[in-house]
Design a protein around this motif. Structure first.
Motif, short mmCIF file in Angstrom:
data_model
loop_
_atom_site.label_atom_id
_atom_site.label_comp_id
_atom_site.label_asym_id
_atom_site.label_seq_id
_atom_site.Cartn_x
_atom_site.Cartn_y
_atom_site.Cartn_z
N GLY A 219 13.06 -27.87 7.53
CA GLY A 219 13.89 -27.33 8.61
C GLY A 219 15.37 -27.59 8.53
O GLY A 219 16.05 -27.61 9.56
N LEU A 220 15.91 -27.76 7.32
CA LEU A 220 17.36 -27.98 7.21
C LEU A 220 18.14 -26.80 7.78
O LEU A 220 19.12 -27.00 8.51
CB LEU A 220 17.75 -28.20 5.74
N LEU A 221 17.73 -25.58 7.45
CA LEU A 221 18.45 -24.42 7.96
C LEU A 221 18.43 -24.39 9.48
O LEU A 221 19.46 -24.13 10.12
CB LEU A 221 17.84 -23.13 7.40
N GLN A 222 17.28 -24.68 10.07
CA GLN A 222 17.18 -24.68 11.53
C GLN A 222 18.05 -25.77 12.15
O GLN A 222 18.65 -25.58 13.22
CB GLN A 222 15.71 -24.87 11.96
N GLU A 223 18.15 -26.92 11.46
CA GLU A 223 19.02 -28.00 11.95
C GLU A 223 20.48 -27.54 11.97
O GLU A 223 21.21 -27.78 12.93
CB GLU A 223 18.87 -29.23 11.05
N VAL A 224 20.90 -26.86 10.90
CA VAL A 224 22.29 -26.40 10.83
C VAL A 224 22.53 -25.26 11.83
O VAL A 224 23.61 -25.18 12.44
CB VAL A 224 22.63 -25.95 9.39
N GLU A 225 21.54 -24.41 12.05
CA GLU A 225 21.67 -23.37 13.08
C GLU A 225 21.90 -24.00 14.45
O GLU A 225 22.74 -23.53 15.23
CB GLU A 225 20.40 -22.50 13.11
N SER A 226 21.19 -25.08 14.74
CA SER A 226 21.37 -25.78 16.01
C SER A 226 22.76 -26.40 16.11
O SER A 226 23.42 -26.32 17.15
CB SER A 226 20.30 -26.88 16.16
N LEU A 227 23.24 -26.99 15.01
CA LEU A 227 24.58 -27.57 15.01
C LEU A 227 25.63 -26.49 15.26
O LEU A 227 26.58 -26.69 16.03
CB LEU A 227 24.85 -28.26 13.67
N LYS A 228 25.43 -25.35 14.64
CA LYS A 228 26.38 -24.23 14.79
C LYS A 228 26.37 -23.72 16.23
O LYS A 228 27.44 -23.43 16.80
CB LYS A 228 26.01 -23.11 13.82
N ARG A 229 25.20 -23.62 16.84
CA ARG A 229 25.11 -23.17 18.24
C ARG A 229 25.84 -24.12 19.18
O ARG A 229 26.36 -23.71 20.22
CB ARG A 229 23.64 -23.06 18.68
#
Length: 310
Positions: A219-229
């Motif tokens: 889930g690295l991509l999902q973690e970065v998506e959350s950071l971006k949000r």
């Protein structure tokens, strides 16, 4: 002469197996782990930093994991001060401090101390920040290579704040920061037994490939998506690093996902090579082979013998 307390340090490149080995050793030696990792210290960075698992954190006390907000400024000099205090507290309580990390500057700051340099010069900093914006981090790193090649050898363009600080010290004092580091070593207050973990380059690169694939599955991509949000960008130093930078590049449309993953693997290999160069320069380190056919318990036996016989 008073005998100094002893500290064990496990160092080496990313994906060399430091974390699982440190857990085994901490349980054998009644130890506590002092993380010398410049990104694991930050909260919210879980998938891309290979932090110890929740189970590992329950099994062994850890220090400097998940303690800072992403907005917090932190550097090797401050870590050195903070970690020395923690190390002496662990010793006072009758346990063994086990320093674990691949951030060479953090390890050196703990063991040897670091010159923190003159205070920030606002005018000079503004000039350097402007150059960073218009010329890019790679151009500034090239400048640093001309004035302080020793320090530049352990840096890369994903650490622009460190590059700017090194240039700032040079322009303010006329002297490379690496020279100050050599001259300003503190009087030791503990004896550090350093053990480096090594494996063949082909094997290490294979481990890096597997680690990146595992990070993506976890889930690295999902973690970065959350950071971006939540408004975070690579303007924050902790996110302008391998793993996070490539995922932000994908989300910002600069690369496809496959291209970003391939770049992440390539940049991690380059990072591991720089880590090895840094640690190889320290002749105090004793090296232990991490070849795949060796069982973790056998490697722990070898490190324990180094510790006990030192």
């Amino acid at each position: 002469m008073k005998k100094l307390p002893r500290v064990l340090a496990l160092v080496g490149p990313t994906a060399s197996g430091k974390t699982p080995l440190s857990i085994l050793l901490a349980e054998r030696l009644d130890g506590e782990i002092v993380s010398a990792d410049s990104r694991q210290v930050y909260k919210r960075l879980d998938k891309g930093t290979a932090k110890p698992s929740k189970e590992d954190l329950r099994r062994v006390p850890h220090h400097f994991v998940d303690v800072l907000a992403l907005e917090d400024d932190y550097n090797a000099g401050q870590f050195g001060k903070d970690a020395r205090a923690v190390v002496h507290d662990i010793v006072r309580r009758g346990r063994v401090p086990i320093v674990v990390g691949g951030s060479g500057l953090y390890v050196r700051a703990l063991i040897d101390g670091l010159f923190e340099g003159p205070g920030k010069d606002s005018e000079l900093r503004e000039i350097l920040e402007s150059r960073l914006e218009h010329e890019g981090a790679s151009a500034l790193l090239e400048v640093l290579r001309t004035v302080d090649p020793l320090l530049a050898a352990g840096m890369d363009a994903t650490k622009p704040r460190r590059v700017i600080r090194a240039l700032e010290v040079y322009y303010l004092t006329g002297k490379p920061l690496s020279e100050f580091h050599k001259e300003q070593r503190r009087e030791p207050t503990f004896d550090c037994v350093q053990v480096g973990l090594e494996c063949e380059r082909k094997t290490l690169y294979g481990r890096i490939e597997n680690r990146v694939d595992e990070m993506m599955r976890n889930g690295l991509l999902q973690e970065v998506e959350s950071l971006k949000r939540h408004g975070y960008t690579t303007h924050i130093n902790a996110l302008n690093t391998v793993g996070y930078k490539e995922m932000f590049d994908f989300l910002d449309g600069r690369n496809s996902l496959d291209e970003s993953v391939a770049l992440m693997k390539q940049n991690t290999r380059r990072f591991a090579k720089r880590q090895l160069t840094w640690f190889r320069a320290d002749k105090r380190i004793r090296w232990v082979s991490m070849v795949d056919e060796r069982k973790p318990e056998a490697i722990a036996d070898e490190v324990s013998k180094i510790w006990e016989g030192n």
